[in-house]
Scaffold this active site. Structure first.
Site, mmCIF file in Angstrom:
data_model
loop_
_atom_site.group_PDB
_atom_site.id
_atom_site.type_symbol
_atom_site.label_atom_id
_atom_site.label_comp_id
_atom_site.label_asym_id
_atom_site.label_seq_id
_atom_site.Cartn_x
_atom_site.Cartn_y
_atom_site.Cartn_z
ATOM 1 N N ARG A 108 8.411 -41.700 -84.729
ATOM 2 C CA ARG A 108 9.436 -42.566 -84.159
ATOM 3 C C ARG A 108 10.512 -41.694 -83.524
ATOM 4 O O ARG A 108 10.886 -40.649 -84.063
ATOM 5 C CB ARG A 108 10.055 -43.471 -85.226
ATOM 6 N N GLU B 200 13.804 -46.475 -75.806
ATOM 7 C CA GLU B 200 12.628 -46.694 -74.957
ATOM 8 C C GLU B 200 12.777 -47.988 -74.164
ATOM 9 O O GLU B 200 13.047 -49.028 -74.753
ATOM 10 C CB GLU B 200 11.360 -46.735 -75.826
ATOM 11 N N HIS C 62 5.337 -43.199 -74.743
ATOM 12 C CA HIS C 62 4.882 -43.987 -75.902
ATOM 13 C C HIS C 62 3.478 -44.558 -75.664
ATOM 14 O O HIS C 62 3.236 -45.763 -75.797
ATOM 15 C CB HIS C 62 5.861 -45.122 -76.198
#
Length: 318
Positions: free
Chosen positions: A234, A263, A285
């Site tokens: 994370r 993000e 991601h």
């Protein structure tokens, strides 16, 4: 029964959702704002969402809803107290992306380790053709065989990375962020020992009060100067400005991040100060998102819904 997908874009436009139509009327939306979601779910029985908050704001005007399927592992976008009061069941999906994330971890490591972008550009620029030499030693790299790979968070993904690293000839050590995980196949160490001994450090831990900001400047200075750091856990586990400082000061050799503190990444992120991909490799991601992983995710959604309709609890969080 009416089923509504509020964020199909989070699954990719190459993944079919037609099978859900066998459960009833199906509506698909690429994305939804909270206001749009409130209107779109007002007569729905089943709702699927990814990042959109599932709370009174979005679901308060939908009296028929009895099931929310989260199309991800994390459920921090659910107001579980509200959903429980409403008697709305909530499920998530887990384990679908283990192979994909592990593969991406290895890919990022090898890209950084072997300076692959540099060598590719050296050949394509024409420099190799005019060099008069069959080989080129402009950048140096080392083998993983015989090196130490340190894993922070030895869950399913961490264990998969450990297996691959072992196959590549690495000694694997790990640090359990919870203190509860023990695996006799690998050596468990404290964080300082892992940072100081590992040639590669990869993070596969959840975000919580123990891990947030754990990889700060002090942590990076404890790593080997030849070390490579990978984060596929994370984003907020890493203090990004501290990582940039460590890279600029050559405290570590390189880093690869698939997750960021925010993000999508803001345009003024300190990470963008380093454009040299020999030092810093960034991906948006995507470690979880192989075709196979996303197909598995959809099948898990179907199995969860089938179980709910049979009155069974499968991957229930509420």
């Amino acid at each position: 029964m009416k089923l509504v997908f509020l964020e199909t874009a989070s699954l990719g436009d190459d993944i079919a959702l037609d099978e859900f139509s066998r459960f009833g009327e199906l509506e698909l939306y690429e994305s939804s704002t909270p206001e749009e979601a409130r209107e779109r779910v007002k007569d729905a029985d089943v709702v699927f969402a990814n990042k959109l908050m599932m709370n009174e704001e979005t679901l308060g005007g939908a009296p028929r809803i009895k099931y929310v399927g989260i199309t991800a592992t994390g459920t921090n976008n659910t107001d579980q107290n509200y959903l429980e009061r409403r008697g709305i069941a909530v499920t998530n999906v887990a384990g679908y992306s283990t192979d994909s994330v592990a593969q991406h971890t290895i890919a990022m490591t090898l890209y950084l380790l072997e300076k692959l972008r540099y060598f590719d550009e050296y050949v394509k620029s024409g420099s190799y053709s005019g060099s008069g030499m069959f080989c080129h030693f402009g950048e140096k790299f080392w083998e993983l065989n015989g090196k130490t790979w340190g894993i922070i968070g030895l869950g399913a993904i961490g264990r998969k990375v450990a297996q691959i690293a072992t196959a590549l000839g690495c000694r694997v050590i790990y640090y359990s962020t919870s203190g509860r995980n023990f695996n006799s196949d690998y050596e468990q160490v404290d964080l300082d020992t892992l940072l100081s001994q590992a040639d590669v450090v990869s993070v596969h831990a959840p975000l919580n009060e123990r891990t947030e900001g754990m990889m700060n400047y002090e942590a990076f200075t404890k790593m080997k100067k030849s070390g490579i750091f990978i984060n596929v856990g994370r984003g907020p586990i890493v203090r990004e400005a501290d990582l940039v400082r460590a890279l600029k000061e050559n405290r570590i050799a390189g880093a690869g991040l698939d997750v960021m503190a925010q993000e999508p990444m803001p345009a003024d992120s300190p990470l963008l100060e380093i454009q040299d991909s020999r030092k810093l490799l960034l991906t948006p991601h995507i470690a979880w998102a192989s075709i196979e992983a996303r197909q598995k995710l959809v099948q898990e959604l179907i199995l969860n819904l089938e179980a709910f309709l049979r009155g069974e609890k499968r991957n229930r969080v509420v």
